[in-house]
Design an enzyme around this catalytic site. Structure first.
Site, PDB file in Angstrom:
ATOM      1  CB  CYS A   2      -0.854  -0.006   1.259  1.00 27.76           C
ATOM      2  SG  CYS A   2      -1.768  -1.525   1.454  1.00 27.76           S
ATOM      3  NE  ARG A  27       4.197   2.096  -1.723  1.00 29.04           N
ATOM      4  CZ  ARG A  27       5.293   1.824  -1.027  1.00 29.04           C
ATOM      5  NH1 ARG A  27       6.431   2.388  -1.364  1.00 29.04           N
ATOM      6  NH2 ARG A  27       5.280   0.986  -0.029  1.00 29.04           N
ATOM      7  CD1 TRP A  75      -1.965  -4.295  -5.162  1.00 27.66           C
ATOM      8  CD2 TRP A  75      -1.604  -5.878  -3.646  1.00 27.66           C
ATOM      9  NE1 TRP A  75      -1.758  -5.464  -5.839  1.00 27.66           N
ATOM     10  CE2 TRP A  75      -1.527  -6.467  -4.936  1.00 27.66           C
ATOM     11  CE3 TRP A  75      -1.393  -6.675  -2.538  1.00 27.66           C
ATOM     12  CZ2 TRP A  75      -1.275  -7.810  -5.140  1.00 27.66           C
ATOM     13  CZ3 TRP A  75      -1.135  -8.030  -2.736  1.00 27.66           C
ATOM     14  CH2 TRP A  75      -1.090  -8.577  -4.022  1.00 27.66           C
ATOM     15  CG  ASN A 101       2.695  -0.210   3.262  1.00 29.86           C
ATOM     16  OD1 ASN A 101       2.162  -1.230   2.853  1.00 29.86           O
ATOM     17  ND2 ASN A 101       3.888   0.178   2.870  1.00 29.86           N
ATOM     18  N   GLY A 102       1.337  -2.547   5.496  1.00 28.08           N
ATOM     19  CA  GLY A 102       1.965  -3.712   6.132  1.00 28.08           C
ATOM     20  C   GLY A 102       0.899  -4.738   6.486  1.00 28.08           C
ATOM     21  CD  GLU A 481      13.997  -9.691 -15.840  1.00 31.74           C
ATOM     22  OE1 GLU A 481      13.670 -10.531 -14.969  1.00 31.74           O
ATOM     23  OE2 GLU A 481      13.481  -8.565 -15.918  1.00 31.74           O
ATOM     24  CE  LYS A 485      10.631  -6.711 -16.659  1.00 27.86           C
ATOM     25  NZ  LYS A 485      11.095  -7.463 -15.597  1.00 27.86           N
ATOM     26  CD  GLU A 488       7.169  -8.068 -14.589  1.00 30.24           C
ATOM     27  OE1 GLU A 488       6.647  -7.883 -13.486  1.00 30.24           O
ATOM     28  OE2 GLU A 488       8.387  -7.964 -14.760  1.00 30.24           O
ATOM     29  CG  HIS A 504      16.454 -34.089 -21.082  1.00 27.35           C
ATOM     30  ND1 HIS A 504      17.005 -35.359 -21.158  1.00 27.35           N
ATOM     31  CD2 HIS A 504      17.474 -33.230 -21.380  1.00 27.35           C
ATOM     32  CE1 HIS A 504      18.289 -35.275 -21.462  1.00 27.35           C
ATOM     33  NE2 HIS A 504      18.609 -33.991 -21.595  1.00 27.35           N
ATOM     34  CE  LYS A 603       9.605  -0.666  -9.481  1.00 23.77           C
ATOM     35  NZ  LYS A 603      10.115  -1.377 -10.692  1.00 23.77           N
TER      36      LYS A 603
HETATM   37  C1  AGP Z   1      10.009  -7.423 -11.848  1.00 24.46           C
HETATM   38  O1  AGP Z   1       9.648  -6.847 -13.091  1.00 24.46           O
HETATM   39  C2  AGP Z   1       8.845  -7.556 -10.915  1.00 24.46           C
HETATM   40  N1  AGP Z   1       8.193  -6.302 -10.749  1.00 24.46           N
HETATM   41  C3  AGP Z   1       9.194  -8.272  -9.637  1.00 24.46           C
HETATM   42  O2  AGP Z   1       9.559  -9.588  -9.989  1.00 24.46           O
HETATM   43  C4  AGP Z   1      10.343  -7.676  -8.789  1.00 24.46           C
HETATM   44  O3  AGP Z   1      11.565  -7.871  -9.460  1.00 24.46           O
HETATM   45  C5  AGP Z   1      10.397  -8.428  -7.455  1.00 24.46           C
HETATM   46  O4  AGP Z   1       9.172  -8.220  -6.795  1.00 24.46           O
HETATM   47  C6  AGP Z   1      11.554  -7.978  -6.564  1.00 24.46           C
HETATM   48  O5  AGP Z   1      11.396  -6.613  -6.253  1.00 24.46           O
HETATM   49  P1  AGP Z   1      12.630  -5.836  -5.582  1.00 24.46           P
HETATM   50  O6  AGP Z   1      13.757  -5.843  -6.589  1.00 24.46           O
HETATM   51  O7  AGP Z   1      12.112  -4.464  -5.301  1.00 24.46           O
HETATM   52  O8  AGP Z   1      13.015  -6.584  -4.336  1.00 24.46           O
END
Ligand code: AGP
Length: 608
Positions: A2, A27, A75, A101-102, A481, A485, A488, A504, A603
Site C-alpha cells: 500500500c 505501488r 493493495w 502499510n503492512g 528474465e 518481462k 508480467e 528431455h 511495484k
Molecule cells: C520485476 O519486473 C517484478 N516487478 C518483480 O519480480 C520484482 O523484481 C520483485 O518483486 C523484486 O522486487 P525488488 O527488486 O524491489 O526486491
C-alpha cells in the site's frame, strides 16, 4: 504494497494528500482514501478503484477542508477491495483515524479482544484493530496511546495517526515497512516513499524499525521504541521531480528502458577511479574474503534473475561457489549459512518482505550481508552490513528494467573487484574486463539504437498463446528474465528453458508456429544452441534469435533476428536483456495492456 501519505501545515491538506497518492499509485492499488481534520472533526472519504475516483468524490479535495490529514492507497491483503475496507479507518468515538502499510499478524486475537471490550468493527481488515487499540489506550495523551498500541502489534506496519483532540499533530510509526518524513518550512509531510514527497521537499528523515514520531507544522520529534526522543539526520533526496515523471515517454517503462545507459553509468562509473574499482561502501578485506567458502545471492523476481546472471561472472572470476536462492524459499529452508557465507541481497525497492526476511534469517546464522539496492534508506539498505546502491534513479514502472540491469552491472563490478582482491585474476585480464565493464553503457545505447525493428516484430508475435525463451549458461540466465518481462506486462504465457533440457520432455510442446526466442550470445556454447534451434525448427517452431550483429551463421537458421553488439558473454546479460525488454514492451502495447501498472502486480511486494 500500500502507500500512505500525510500532511500538517498551513495549506489545505486534501490536494496535497491526493497528489501524493497519485505518485504512490504505482505501488499497487485497488482502493484509496483520505481523512482531513477540520474544526476538530475528522472528515473521511474513501473509494474503490483509482485515485481519480477519489479526486472526483472529493472535488479534488475542495470538499475536504482542513490543514492536517492522512491518505492511503490500498493493495488488498485482508478483506476485499471495498469502500469500507479502504483506509483510513476511524475509531468508534470518531476521534482517531489511521492509515497503514503492512500486515498485522496477530489481528485476529486483537479483534476478538476488542470486540469483547465493546468495540465495533466496520471492516474485514487487519488494520482496523490499530485504531481501536488507540481509542482504548487513549487517556488524553496521544503519544502514550501510540506507544501502548504499538506494543500490542506483531507484524509489519508503517502508520499515520490523527486525533481530533490534538488537531495539529500527526503521529507516525515504523516497523518493517518503509516510512519517510518530509521536512518542510512551517509544514511537514510523511509518505511510504520519496516519490510522494519530492514535489514538496527534498529534505527527508528515514525512520528505522521501532521508531515513531510526533509531527506538527513546526516540529518533528522522533522517539525510540521506549519513547525517548532521538536525533535523526536529515537526508537530501537527490531525485528531482522530472526524473520521477515520464519525461515525454508514453510509459514509465519505456522511459526507464531508454534510461539504462545513464543508469548503468551511474552505477559503475563513480566506483572506477584511476583504472581501478573502488568500493568504499563495501571494503571487504582480503582476509575476510579468503574466509568465505560460498556466496549466496538471494532475491525475488527479476532481482533473483539478476543474481542468476551475475553468478556466472562471480564463479568464473572469483572461483568461489555461488548459489542463487529465491528469498521466499531460503527464509524457510533452514539454510546452511554461517560466518563463512557472504550473502548478497538484491532488491530494487529494498522493501521486499521475503528478501528482508531471508536476509535477517541469514544474519542470524552468522552471514555477512551485502545489499545491492536502488532505493536509498530502504529497509534492506539499512539492515545490511554493507550496501552498494545501484543509483538507477526512481523506477516507477512495476516491471523492472534499469533496476535489473544496474543490479547485474554492480554484480559484474563486484566480481571483478573480489577477483583482484584475492589475486585470482592477472593484471592484463583484469584491465581487459574492466574496460568491457566501463563500456556497458555504450553497448546498451548501441543496442537501443540498432533495434528500431522490434515494434514490427511485436506486431508479428503479439497474438501468440505462449512463448519459449531458450538459452544456455549466461544466455539461459537472460532467458529467465526475458520470459518474466513478457509474462508480467503482456500477459502471454512465457517459459524460459535451458536449451539443452528441451529434448528431455518440453520439446513435446513445440508445434507449428510456436514462437521460440533463442538467445545466442555466448560463443563458447553457441553451436550447441544452434543445434537446439534446428531441433525446434524441425518441429515447426517460429524462431526469433538474439545474437551478435556480425553472426551471419544464425541468419539461415532463424525466422527473425535481433542483434546486439559483439561482446564477451561474461558481461553480456546487462546488454542482451535490453531487446527482450523492448519486445515485451511493444507486444504489451500491441495488446493494449496497462504497461506501467500490470494487473495483480505491485511495484514493491512489502507483504509475504
Ligand atoms: C520485476 O519486473 C517484478 N516487478 C518483480 O519480480 C520484482 O523484481 C520483485 O518483486 C523484486 O522486487 P525488488 O527488486 O524491489 O526486491
Amino acid at each position: 504494497m500500500c502507500g500512505i501519505v500525510g500532511y500538517t501545515g498551513t495549506q489545505e491538506a486534501a490536494p496535497i494528500l491526493l497528489e501524493g497518492l497519485k505518485k504512490l499509485e504505482y505501488r499497487g492499488y485497488d482502493s484509496a482514501g483520505i481523512a482531513v481534520l477540520n474544526d476538530n472533526l475528522l472528515a473521511v472519504s474513501k473509494v474503490t478503484g483509482r485515485i481519480a475516483n477519489l479526486c472526483e468524490k472529493t472535488a479534488d479535495g475542495k470538499n475536504c477542508p482542513g490543514t492536517v490529514g492522512i491518505g492511503h492507497t490500498r493493495w488488498a491483503t485482508h478483506g476485499a477491495p471495498t469502500d469500507t475496507n479502504a483506509h483510513p479507518h476511524m475509531s468508534n468515538d470518531g476521534k482517531f483515524a489511521v492509515v497503514h502499510n503492512g500486515i498485522i499478524e496477530n489481528y485476529i486475537a486483537l479483534r476478538e479482544e476488542l470486540i469483547q471490550k465493546g468495540y465495533h468493527f466496520d471492516s474485514e481488515t487487519d488494520t482496523e484493530v490499530i485504531v481501536h487499540l488507540i481509542e482504548m489506550y487513549y487517556t488524553g495523551d496521544l503519544k502514550k496511546a501510540v506507544i501502548r498500541m504499538s506494543a500490542r502489534l506483531c507484524g509489519s506496519y508503517a502508520l499515520g495517526v490523527v486525533c481530533t483532540d490534538e488537531p495539529e499533530k500527526v503521529y507516525v510509526v515504523r516497523e518493517a515497512s518503509p516510512l519517510i518524513i518530509g521536512v518542510g518550512v512551517g509544514e511537514n509531510y510523511f509518505a511510504s516513499d520519496v516519490t510522494a514527497l519530492v514535489s514538496y521537499t527534498r529534505n527527508a528523515i528515514y525512520l528505522d524499525d521501532g521508531e515513531f514520531a510526533e509531527i506538527t507544522p513546526e516540529t518533528i520529534v522522533v522517539f525510540n521504541p521506549a519513547g525517548h526522543p532521538i536525533i535523526k539526520k536529515i537526508s537530501r533526496i537527490t531525485w528531482d521531480v522530472q526524473s520521477a515523471e515520464k519525461g515525454g515517454y508514453e510509459h514509465f517503462m519505456l522511459k526507464e528502458i531508454v534510461e539504462q545507459p545513464r543508469a548503468i553509468k551511474a552505477a559503475i562509473a563513480p566506483r572506477i577511479k584511476n583504472g581501478d574499482i573502488a568500493l568504499d561502501e563495501a571494503e571487504l578485506t582480503t582476509e575476510y574474503l579468503e574466509s568465505v567458502n560460498k556466496i549466496v545471492i538471494t532475491a525475488c523476481g527479476s532481482a533473483y534473475y539478476a543474481g542468476c546472471a551475475g553468478k556466472y561472472a562471480m564463479e568464473k572470476l572469483c572461483r568461489i561457489p555461488v548459489q542463487v536462492e529465491l528469498a521466499s524459499e531460503l527464509r524457510y529452508n533452514d539454510p546452511l549459512i554461517d560466518e563463512h557465507t557472504l550473502l548478497i541481497v538484491l532488491s530494487q525497492s529494498g522493501e521486499t518482505a521475503d528478501t528482508i526476511a531471508a536476509m535477517k534469517e541469514c544474519k542470524k546464522r552468522g552471514a555477512k550481508t551485502l545489499a545491492v539496492v536502488n532505493v536509498v534508506g530502504s529497509t534492506i539498505a539499512n539492515t545490511a552490513d554493507y550496501t552498494l546502491y545501484t543509483w538507477a534513479g526512481p523506477e516507477i514502472a512495476v516491471a523492472t528494467t534499469k533496476g535489473y540491469t544496474t543490479q547485474v552491472s554492480v554484480l559484474y563490478m563486484f566480481a571483478l573487484y573480489v577477483a583482484k582482491k584475492m589475486n585470482r585474476i592477472d593484471k592484463e585480464h583484469y584491465e581487459k574486463l574492466l574496460k568491457i565493464l566501463s563500456t556497458l553503457p555504450k553497448k546498451v545505447q548501441e543496442t537501443l539504437d540498432m533495434n528500431s525493428a522490434i515494434p514490427a516484430l511485436a506486431k508479428k508475435y503479439h497474438n501468440a498463446d505462449s512463448m519459449f525463451f531458450i538459452g544456455r549458461n549466461t544466455d539461459y540466465a537472460v532467458a529467465l528474465e526475458g520470459a518474466l518481462k513478457m509474462k508480467e506486462i503482456s500477459y502471454i504465457h512465457a517459459e524460459s528453458y535451458a536449451a539443452g533440457e528441451l529434448k528431455h520432455g518440453t520439446i513435446a510442446l513445440i508445434e507449428d508456429h510456436q514462437p521460440v526466442i533463442a538467445l545466442c550470445c555466448n560463443e563458447s556454447i553457441m553451436e550447441k544452441t544452434m543445434s537446439n534451434i534446428v531441433e525446434v525448427k524441425a518441429r515447426g517452431a517460429e524462431v526469433l534469435a538474439v545474437t551478435f550483429k556480425d553472426n551471419q551463421k544464425m541468419v539461415p537458421l532463424a525466422d527473425d533476428m535481433i542483434f546486439i553488439p559483439k561482446m564477451d558473454a561474461i558481461f553480456a546479460a546487462a546488454v542482451e536483456i535490453v531487446p527482450l525488454q523492448l519486445l515485451a514492451y511493444y507486444v504489451a502495447k500491441e495488446n493494449g495492456c496497462d504497461i506501467d501498472k500490470p494487473k495483480n502486480l505491485a511495484k514493491s511486494v512489502t507483504v509475504e
